[in-house]
Design an enzyme around this catalytic site. Structure first.
Site, PDB file in Angstrom:
ATOM      1  N   GLU A   1     -42.370 -29.415 -29.290  1.00 19.21           N
ATOM      2  CA  GLU A   1     -42.265 -30.147 -30.553  1.00 19.21           C
ATOM      3  C   GLU A   1     -41.220 -31.239 -30.375  1.00 19.21           C
ATOM      4  O   GLU A   1     -40.094 -30.971 -29.952  1.00 19.21           O
ATOM      5  CB  GLU A   1     -41.865 -29.239 -31.712  1.00 19.21           C
ATOM      6  CG  GLU A   1     -41.793 -30.007 -33.027  1.00 19.21           C
ATOM      7  CD  GLU A   1     -41.512 -29.145 -34.236  1.00 19.21           C
ATOM      8  OE1 GLU A   1     -41.763 -29.623 -35.359  1.00 19.21           O
ATOM      9  OE2 GLU A   1     -41.034 -28.002 -34.068  1.00 19.21           O
TER      10      GLU A   1
ATOM     11  N   ASP B   1     -32.832 -36.497 -24.809  1.00 19.38           N
ATOM     12  CA  ASP B   1     -33.905 -37.454 -25.077  1.00 19.38           C
ATOM     13  C   ASP B   1     -35.248 -36.871 -24.634  1.00 19.38           C
ATOM     14  O   ASP B   1     -35.463 -36.600 -23.453  1.00 19.38           O
ATOM     15  CB  ASP B   1     -33.616 -38.752 -24.329  1.00 19.38           C
ATOM     16  CG  ASP B   1     -34.703 -39.785 -24.530  1.00 19.38           C
ATOM     17  OD1 ASP B   1     -35.113 -39.989 -25.675  1.00 19.38           O
ATOM     18  OD2 ASP B   1     -35.145 -40.383 -23.528  1.00 19.38           O
TER      19      ASP B   1
ATOM     20  N   ASP C   1     -39.707 -40.715 -36.699  1.00 22.28           N
ATOM     21  CA  ASP C   1     -39.051 -41.846 -37.362  1.00 22.28           C
ATOM     22  C   ASP C   1     -39.976 -43.053 -37.309  1.00 22.28           C
ATOM     23  O   ASP C   1     -40.401 -43.492 -36.228  1.00 22.28           O
ATOM     24  CB  ASP C   1     -37.745 -42.168 -36.642  1.00 22.28           C
ATOM     25  CG  ASP C   1     -36.835 -43.077 -37.458  1.00 22.28           C
ATOM     26  OD1 ASP C   1     -37.364 -44.000 -38.125  1.00 22.28           O
ATOM     27  OD2 ASP C   1     -35.610 -42.892 -37.423  1.00 22.28           O
TER      28      ASP C   1
ATOM     29  N   THR D   1     -43.783 -29.429 -45.773  1.00 27.91           N
ATOM     30  CA  THR D   1     -42.320 -29.384 -45.775  1.00 27.91           C
ATOM     31  C   THR D   1     -41.754 -30.227 -46.915  1.00 27.91           C
ATOM     32  O   THR D   1     -42.451 -31.035 -47.528  1.00 27.91           O
ATOM     33  CB  THR D   1     -41.774 -29.913 -44.444  1.00 27.91           C
ATOM     34  OG1 THR D   1     -42.139 -31.292 -44.298  1.00 27.91           O
ATOM     35  CG2 THR D   1     -42.341 -29.118 -43.275  1.00 27.91           C
TER      36      THR D   1
ATOM     37  N   PHE E   1     -39.741 -32.639 -46.543  1.00 32.29           N
ATOM     38  CA  PHE E   1     -39.822 -34.026 -46.090  1.00 32.29           C
ATOM     39  C   PHE E   1     -41.188 -34.622 -46.412  1.00 32.29           C
ATOM     40  O   PHE E   1     -41.290 -35.755 -46.884  1.00 32.29           O
ATOM     41  CB  PHE E   1     -39.564 -34.087 -44.579  1.00 32.29           C
ATOM     42  CG  PHE E   1     -39.539 -35.477 -44.012  1.00 32.29           C
ATOM     43  CD1 PHE E   1     -38.357 -36.197 -43.948  1.00 32.29           C
ATOM     44  CD2 PHE E   1     -40.699 -36.077 -43.550  1.00 32.29           C
ATOM     45  CE1 PHE E   1     -38.332 -37.486 -43.434  1.00 32.29           C
ATOM     46  CE2 PHE E   1     -40.686 -37.361 -43.034  1.00 32.29           C
ATOM     47  CZ  PHE E   1     -39.497 -38.059 -42.977  1.00 32.29           C
TER      48      PHE E   1
END
Length: 247
Positions: free
Chosen positions: A76, A128, A151, A219, A221
């Site tokens: 993920e 990263d 994002d 969620t 979000f």
């Protein structure tokens, strides 16, 4: 570059004369202050479930060695506060889940949610993801990848920071096993269009926009995006059986 510092942790990269090197990344690091609940979860579960960033600098590092068993590996990218991570991992105890998340309070939130859900098959790391997947994951090693609400970098001048671009998508496609899935979701229409354009053009993948994945929980979000009037786009792409993993 200083000895022992590798590009797996790009926020530690240095120029030849020792200055920090500013890189174009798909994420930004936010504050690291814990709430009492987050601090409690961190102290209780960090040692068992969080891979230290510096571990990737060690010779012979592998992600598989941090799990207690051999199992199909699911990645993920951007697990946030762990709502989807905990629910999906608990529902699929037969897989190992490697979750990349750079926001430490989000990792701490994820830890208590994993404990609450009884999902002990997850390991988290804050390096990263793009570099790590390219350099620390062998081709045809990933059973599945989840990228939910990355994002959007919605300003046009920041689009180069978006995770889903041609170069990384090709690398990730190579890391999927034959028939492996890349599941994505976004609440930004122009990012969904970019995802389709990029992933349709990737010869190792087939797929497109799909109905919402029932297993993926709604969620907080996601609800905020919906309440703001943005529609949710789910996509699924599959590693083609006819494709080669050669670079």
């Amino acid at each position: 570059m200083s000895e022992g510092v590798t590009p797996a942790r790009p926020h530690h990269k240095l120029t030849e004369d020792g200055r920090r090197l500013r890189e174009v990344l798909s994420y930004s690091r936010r504050g690291a202050r814990f709430t009492p609940r987050q601090a409690e979860a961190w102290h209780a579960h960090q040692a068992a479930w969080v891979i230290p960033d510096e571990a990737v600098d060690r010779h012979g590092f592998t992600f598989s060695s941090w799990f207690d068993r051999e199992a199909p590996l699911v990645v993920e990218i951007g697990s946030g506060v762990g709502d989807a991570t905990a629910a999906l991992a608990a529902a699929r105890p037969d897989v190992n889940v490697l979750a990349f998340e750079v926001w430490r309070p989000g990792v701490a939130d994820t830890l208590w949610k994993l404990a609450e859900a009884g999902a002990e098959n997850v390991r988290l790391i804050g390096v990263d993801a793009q570099w790590a997947i390219e350099h620390l994951v062998e081709p045809e090693q990933l059973a599945e990848v989840w990228t939910f609400f990355p994002d959007p970098w919605h300003k046009k001048k920041h689009h180069k920071r978006r995770l889903v671009g041609p170069a990384f998508s090709h690398v990730l496609a190579q890391r999927l096993v034959e028939g492996g899935l890349w599941r994505l979701a976004t609440d930004w229409a122009d990012y969904a269009e970019q995802m389709v354009e990029v992933l349709d053009a990737e010869p190792l993948l087939t797929g497109g926009v799909v109905d919402r994945w029932d297993a993926r929980p709604v969620t907080r979000f996601e609800r905020k995006g919906t309440e703001a009037g943005r529609s949710i786009t789910d996509l699924t792409y599959r590693r083609s059986s006819a494709s080669s993993s050669s670079t």
